[in-house]
Design an enzyme around this catalytic site. Structure first.
Site, PDB file in Angstrom:
ATOM      1  N   ASP A 182       4.643  -5.793   9.747  1.00  0.00           N
ATOM      2  CA  ASP A 182       5.737  -5.439  10.653  1.00  0.00           C
ATOM      3  C   ASP A 182       5.716  -6.295  11.917  1.00  0.00           C
ATOM      4  O   ASP A 182       6.761  -6.734  12.404  1.00  0.00           O
ATOM      5  CB  ASP A 182       5.658  -3.954  11.034  1.00  0.00           C
ATOM      6  CG  ASP A 182       6.176  -3.060   9.927  1.00  0.00           C
ATOM      7  OD1 ASP A 182       6.827  -3.571   9.000  1.00  0.00           O
ATOM      8  OD2 ASP A 182       5.919  -1.841   9.991  1.00  0.00           O
ATOM      9  N   ARG A 225       0.849  -1.186   0.000  1.00  0.00           N
ATOM     10  CA  ARG A 225       0.000   0.000   0.000  1.00  0.00           C
ATOM     11  C   ARG A 225       0.882   1.231   0.000  1.00  0.00           C
ATOM     12  O   ARG A 225       1.723   1.389   0.890  1.00  0.00           O
ATOM     13  CB  ARG A 225      -0.830  -0.044   1.285  1.00  0.00           C
ATOM     14  CG  ARG A 225      -2.201   0.462   1.156  1.00  0.00           C
ATOM     15  CD  ARG A 225      -3.019   0.108   2.361  1.00  0.00           C
ATOM     16  NE  ARG A 225      -2.498   0.616   3.618  1.00  0.00           N
ATOM     17  CZ  ARG A 225      -3.259   1.007   4.619  1.00  0.00           C
ATOM     18  NH1 ARG A 225      -4.571   0.974   4.500  1.00  0.00           N
ATOM     19  NH2 ARG A 225      -2.740   1.407   5.743  1.00  0.00           N
ATOM     20  N   ASP A 271       0.355  -2.712  12.394  1.00  0.00           N
ATOM     21  CA  ASP A 271       0.821  -3.123  11.062  1.00  0.00           C
ATOM     22  C   ASP A 271       1.119  -4.618  11.093  1.00  0.00           C
ATOM     23  O   ASP A 271       2.087  -5.059  11.718  1.00  0.00           O
ATOM     24  CB  ASP A 271       2.070  -2.325  10.678  1.00  0.00           C
ATOM     25  CG  ASP A 271       2.467  -2.579   9.230  1.00  0.00           C
ATOM     26  OD1 ASP A 271       2.647  -3.750   8.849  1.00  0.00           O
ATOM     27  OD2 ASP A 271       2.579  -1.604   8.474  1.00  0.00           O
ATOM     28  N   THR A 308      -0.985   7.628  -0.888  1.00  0.00           N
ATOM     29  CA  THR A 308      -2.288   7.512  -1.562  1.00  0.00           C
ATOM     30  C   THR A 308      -3.144   6.401  -0.955  1.00  0.00           C
ATOM     31  O   THR A 308      -4.355   6.356  -1.183  1.00  0.00           O
ATOM     32  CB  THR A 308      -2.113   7.173  -3.046  1.00  0.00           C
ATOM     33  OG1 THR A 308      -1.505   5.872  -3.144  1.00  0.00           O
ATOM     34  CG2 THR A 308      -1.242   8.191  -3.755  1.00  0.00           C
TER      35      THR A 308
HETATM   36  C1  PRP Z   1      -1.244  -4.358   4.551  1.00  0.00           C
HETATM   37  C2  PRP Z   1      -2.124  -5.579   4.689  1.00  0.00           C
HETATM   38  C3  PRP Z   1      -2.934  -5.545   3.416  1.00  0.00           C
HETATM   39  C4  PRP Z   1      -3.131  -4.076   3.193  1.00  0.00           C
HETATM   40  C5  PRP Z   1      -4.505  -3.707   3.642  1.00  0.00           C
HETATM   41  O1  PRP Z   1      -0.182  -4.619   3.739  1.00  0.00           O
HETATM   42  O2  PRP Z   1      -1.394  -6.768   4.875  1.00  0.00           O
HETATM   43  O3  PRP Z   1      -2.289  -6.140   2.306  1.00  0.00           O
HETATM   44  O4  PRP Z   1      -2.149  -3.400   3.997  1.00  0.00           O
HETATM   45  O5  PRP Z   1      -4.772  -2.377   3.380  1.00  0.00           O
HETATM   46  P1  PRP Z   1      -5.886  -1.903   2.341  1.00  0.00           P
HETATM   47  O6  PRP Z   1      -7.101  -2.735   2.607  1.00  0.00           O
HETATM   48  O7  PRP Z   1      -6.069  -0.463   2.704  1.00  0.00           O
HETATM   49  O8  PRP Z   1      -5.350  -2.087   0.971  1.00  0.00           O
HETATM   50  P2  PRP Z   1       0.993  -3.558   3.450  1.00  0.00           P
HETATM   51  O9  PRP Z   1       0.648  -2.687   2.311  1.00  0.00           O
HETATM   52  O10 PRP Z   1       1.329  -2.867   4.747  1.00  0.00           O
HETATM   53  O11 PRP Z   1       2.177  -4.470   2.963  1.00  0.00           O
HETATM   54  P3  PRP Z   1       3.046  -5.574   3.755  1.00  0.00           P
HETATM   55  O12 PRP Z   1       2.157  -6.765   4.003  1.00  0.00           O
HETATM   56  O13 PRP Z   1       4.128  -5.866   2.777  1.00  0.00           O
HETATM   57  O14 PRP Z   1       3.538  -4.969   5.036  1.00  0.00           O
HETATM   58  N1  URA Z   2      -2.513  -2.752   7.134  1.00  0.00           N
HETATM   59  C1  URA Z   2      -2.163  -3.180   8.363  1.00  0.00           C
HETATM   60  O1  URA Z   2      -1.200  -3.955   8.507  1.00  0.00           O
HETATM   61  N2  URA Z   2      -2.873  -2.746   9.419  1.00  0.00           N
HETATM   62  C2  URA Z   2      -3.909  -1.910   9.299  1.00  0.00           C
HETATM   63  O2  URA Z   2      -4.524  -1.553  10.317  1.00  0.00           O
HETATM   64  C3  URA Z   2      -4.257  -1.466   8.012  1.00  0.00           C
HETATM   65  C4  URA Z   2      -3.552  -1.912   6.936  1.00  0.00           C
END
Ligand code: PRP
Ligand code: URA
Length: 215
Positions: A209, A110, A206, A114
Site C-alpha cells: 500500500d 496474504r 503495509d 487466515t
Molecule cells: C505482504 C508482503 C509479503 C507478505 C508477508 O504482501 O509484501 O508478501 O505480506 O507476509 P507473511 O510473511 O505473513 O506471508 P501482501 O499479502 O500484503 O500483498 P501485496 O504485496 O499484494 O500488498
Molecule cells: N506485510 C506488510 O506489508 N507489512 C507487514 O508488517 C506484514 C506483512
C-alpha cells in the site's frame, strides 16, 4: 554485513546508508514517491552485499596496450523473482547493478483472516536449475508467503535461492529456516514481533500500500 547468532539462516545488512534509509522508510510521514525511491535504493545496496559470494570466472581482455586478466560473474544466470506486489519495488534498483539478470514473477497475497498465502501467478525462466535466484519481498512477517514462494521455485527446478527482504520478523525467519534451511535470508532489519493482525512491529506498515499508494 553480520550473521545473527539467533538465526543461522539470516544475514543482516547493517551498512550505515541502509540503516539511514530504513529509518526514513519507516517514518509514517514519508510520501509514496520517496518511499518508492527508498525501497529501490535499499534493495540496490542490499544486492551489493548479497552478491558478494557469487562465483567468478577468470577471463582475459585486450586493453589498448596489452592483454589483462580479469573476472566475470560465472554463467550470467542471475534471476530476480519479486513476490507481487511489493517485491516489484525492489527490482529496478537491483537491475541497475546486474542489468543482464532475468526477472520472473510470483503472485501471492496474504488472506486477511487466515494470514495464509494465496497464490495467483507464477512465471520464471525454464532453465531454473542453472540459475541463481534472488527472491524479493520487502516484508518477511509470518513467513507464509516466503515459504510458499520458495516451494514454488523449487518445484520449478530452482536449487540456488536467496531471499532478500527489508524488514524481517523473528517468526518469519524461523519459519522460513525450518521449511527451507538451504535458503539464506538477507534483511536490512530484524524487528521485534508480529501484532495480532500479522503486521511487523515496529515495521513500516503495509509495504504494498505504501509503495503503490493504495491505502
Ligand atoms: C505482504 C508482503 C509479503 C507478505 C508477508 O504482501 O509484501 O508478501 O505480506 O507476509 P507473511 O510473511 O505473513 O506471508 P501482501 O499479502 O500484503 O500483498 P501485496 O504485496 O499484494 O500488498
Ligand atoms: N506485510 C506488510 O506489508 N507489512 C507487514 O508488517 C506484514 C506483512
Amino acid at each position: 554485513m553480520a550473521t545473527t547468532p539467533a538465526f543461522a539462516n539470516l544475514t543482516l545488512v547493517r551498512h550505515p546508508l541502509v540503516q539511514h534509509k530504513m529509518t526514513l522508510l519507516r517514518d509514517r510521514r514519508t510520501p509514496t514517491k520517496i518511499f518508492k525511491e527508498l525501497v529501490d535504493e535499499i534493495a540496490m545496496l542490499m544486492a551489493y552485499e548479497a552478491t558478494s559470494e557469487l562465483s567468478l570466472d577468470r577471463v582475459t581482455v585486450e586493453t589498448p596496450l596489452e592483454q589483462a586478466t580479469g573476472f566475470q560473474v560465472s554463467g550470467k544466470k542471475l534471476t530476480l523473482v519479486p513476490i507481487l506486489r511489493a517485491g516489484l519495488g525492489m527490482v529496478e534498483g537491483i537491475l541497475r547493478l546486474v542489468p543482464s539478470a532475468r526477472v520472473g514473477h510470483i503472485g501471492l497475497y496474504r488472506d486477511h483472516d487466515t494470514l495464509e498465502p494465496v497464490d495467483y501467478y507464477f512465471k520464471v525462466p525454464s532453465d531454473a536449475a542453472e540459475r541463481d535466484f534472488f527472491l524479493l519481498d520487502p516484508m518477511l512477517a509470518t513467513g507464509g508467503s516466503a515459504v510458499s514462494a520458495v516451494s514454488s521455485l523449487k518445484r520449478a527446478g530452482g536449487v540456488r535461492i536467496r531471499f532478500l527482504c527489508l524488514v524481517a520478523a523473528p517468526e518469519g525467519v524461523r519459519r522460513l529456516g525450518k521449511a527451507h534451511p538451504d535458503v539464506p535470508v538477507y534483511a536490512a532489519a530484524l524487528d521485534r514481533e508480529l501484532n495480532a493482525q500479522g503486521y511487523i512491529l515496529p515495521g513500516l506498515g503495509d509495504a504494498g500500500d505504501r509503495l503503490f499508494g493504495t491505502r
